[in-house]
Motif scaffolding. Structure first.
Motif, short mmCIF file in Angstrom:
data_model
loop_
_atom_site.label_atom_id
_atom_site.label_comp_id
_atom_site.label_asym_id
_atom_site.label_seq_id
_atom_site.Cartn_x
_atom_site.Cartn_y
_atom_site.Cartn_z
N ASP A 102 -24.38 2.63 -77.64
CA ASP A 102 -23.86 0.90 -78.18
C ASP A 102 -22.35 1.13 -77.48
O ASP A 102 -22.14 2.29 -76.50
CB ASP A 102 -23.84 1.48 -79.95
N ARG A 103 -22.03 -0.20 -78.02
CA ARG A 103 -20.77 -0.46 -77.17
C ARG A 103 -19.70 0.73 -77.29
O ARG A 103 -18.94 0.33 -76.44
CB ARG A 103 -20.91 -1.91 -77.83
N GLY A 104 -19.66 1.06 -78.18
CA GLY A 104 -18.26 2.40 -78.94
C GLY A 104 -18.82 3.08 -77.65
O GLY A 104 -17.37 3.59 -77.14
N PHE A 105 -19.68 3.24 -77.18
CA PHE A 105 -19.74 4.93 -75.95
C PHE A 105 -19.17 4.21 -74.75
O PHE A 105 -17.95 4.87 -74.10
CB PHE A 105 -21.03 4.73 -75.91
N PHE A 106 -18.70 3.15 -74.11
CA PHE A 106 -18.55 2.20 -73.33
C PHE A 106 -16.04 2.03 -73.53
O PHE A 106 -16.10 1.58 -72.20
CB PHE A 106 -18.88 0.96 -72.74
N ASP A 107 -16.44 2.13 -74.94
CA ASP A 107 -14.83 1.76 -75.16
C ASP A 107 -13.90 2.60 -75.22
O ASP A 107 -13.41 2.62 -75.96
CB ASP A 107 -14.93 0.77 -76.20
N ARG A 108 -14.00 3.07 -74.59
CA ARG A 108 -13.00 4.51 -73.85
C ARG A 108 -12.83 4.41 -72.23
O ARG A 108 -13.37 3.37 -71.60
CB ARG A 108 -13.71 5.46 -74.04
N PRO A 109 -11.29 4.64 -72.62
CA PRO A 109 -11.39 5.15 -70.30
C PRO A 109 -12.40 5.30 -69.45
O PRO A 109 -13.12 6.36 -69.89
CB PRO A 109 -10.13 6.25 -70.88
N SER A 110 -11.89 4.69 -68.47
CA SER A 110 -13.19 5.13 -67.51
C SER A 110 -13.62 6.20 -67.77
O SER A 110 -14.34 6.91 -66.35
CB SER A 110 -13.47 4.17 -66.56
N ASP A 111 -12.21 6.63 -66.26
CA ASP A 111 -12.34 8.41 -66.78
C ASP A 111 -13.22 9.38 -67.37
O ASP A 111 -13.52 10.85 -67.27
CB ASP A 111 -10.14 9.26 -65.88
N VAL A 112 -13.04 8.90 -68.96
CA VAL A 112 -13.42 9.97 -69.99
C VAL A 112 -15.45 9.27 -70.37
O VAL A 112 -15.80 10.05 -69.82
CB VAL A 112 -12.91 9.35 -71.20
N VAL A 113 -15.10 8.25 -69.65
CA VAL A 113 -16.37 7.47 -70.08
C VAL A 113 -17.23 8.36 -68.61
O VAL A 113 -19.05 8.99 -68.59
CB VAL A 113 -16.71 6.27 -69.70
N ALA A 114 -17.12 7.81 -67.49
CA ALA A 114 -17.34 8.34 -65.97
C ALA A 114 -18.48 9.87 -66.47
O ALA A 114 -19.49 10.05 -66.46
CB ALA A 114 -16.64 8.43 -64.76
N PRO A 115 -17.54 10.85 -67.10
CA PRO A 115 -18.39 12.44 -66.36
C PRO A 115 -19.20 12.47 -67.92
O PRO A 115 -20.45 12.96 -67.67
CB PRO A 115 -17.10 13.00 -66.91
N ASP A 116 -19.45 11.26 -68.81
CA ASP A 116 -20.22 11.65 -69.81
C ASP A 116 -21.00 10.55 -70.20
O ASP A 116 -22.11 10.68 -70.43
CB ASP A 116 -19.42 10.74 -71.21
N LEU A 117 -21.13 9.78 -68.81
CA LEU A 117 -22.48 9.08 -67.96
C LEU A 117 -23.55 10.20 -67.52
O LEU A 117 -24.85 9.42 -67.03
CB LEU A 117 -21.87 8.44 -67.27
#
Length: 233
Positions: free
Chosen positions: A12-27
């Motif tokens: 969902d959109r909430g997954f991406f609504d975070r700093p990019s350096d936090v989203v990146a490893p989680d991707l």
């Protein structure tokens, strides 16, 4: 195990609504799907917002080219570079911030024949946008090794069939491109280091990859172009 079991529910959109350096490893380990092709992400790079990250397209502010990066999180930012390649990013943080994660490499887990056909096209475009150079193809007419189908950001876009028209696509609502939960990577296998080919912000450790995965692209530091001196080589 079916593809549905490998991909899991859409993020969902909430997954991406975070700093990019936090989203990146989680991707890492998540699965992006476009038509018949599904790809498990194994390598990504984070890019920050205006004034924060000199390597980011948004460093100097909003332009017509980077406008999608300032939109809602979860949208696809696709840009054309070096006159021949498309690269794809997923927008992060709230609207107006201007941050994203570059999709660098992955493993094709569904639609192998489609990805192979696209990547072995003579002009490398897989028939997606003729006349734009190699766009990550091998240019030989021969199918590359499966591990190389999406091993690098330009190859990844070809394998997935992403082109200019997909810029701005919302990946968090029903549509042609979705990002699914997949299987998050064990944090013990996640590695981080400098981003590939970056001149400004070269030491920022915002490249994330799965240790030992054969689909991860080789790291290359930025090499300044040599100016040709009159009378020299």
């Amino acid at each position: 195990m079916g593809v549905g079991e490998l991909t899991g529910p859409p993020l969902d959109r909430g997954f991406f609504d975070r700093p990019s350096d936090v989203v990146a490893p989680d991707l890492l380990g998540r699965v992006i799907v476009h038509g018949p092709v599904a790809l498990r992400l194994t390598e990504v790079e984070a890019y920050g917002g205006p004034g924060q990250d000199p390597a980011s397209h948004t460093y100097r502010g909003r332009t017509p080219r980077n406008a999608v990066m300032f939109g809602e999180p979860g949208h696809l930012y696709v840009y054309f570079t070096y006159g021949m390649h498309f690269c794809a990013n997923l927008v992060c943080m709230p609207e107006g911030v201007g941050s994203a994660v570059l999709l660098r490499a992955g493993e094709v887990i569904a639609g192998l024949e489609t990805a192979r056909t696209r990547r072995r096209a003579p002009n490398g475009s897989g028939g997606l946008e003729p006349g734009n150079g190699s766009n990550g193809g091998n240019g030989s007419g021969r199918a590359p090794l499966d591990r190389d189908l999406a091993r690098g950001p330009a190859r990844l876009t070809v394998a997935l069939g992403l082109v200019r028209e997909h810029n701005g696509t919302d990946c968090c609502s029903p549509g042609p491109i979705r990002v699914h939960a997949g299987r998050p990577v064990d944090p013990a296998l996640v590695r981080t280091g400098p981003r590939t080919g970056v001149a400004a912000g070269a030491k920022t450790p915002w490249r994330f990859w799965v240790e030992g995965d054969p689909t991860v692209s080789p790291y290359r530091a930025h090499v300044p172009r040599r100016r040709r001196v009159p009378g020299g080589q």
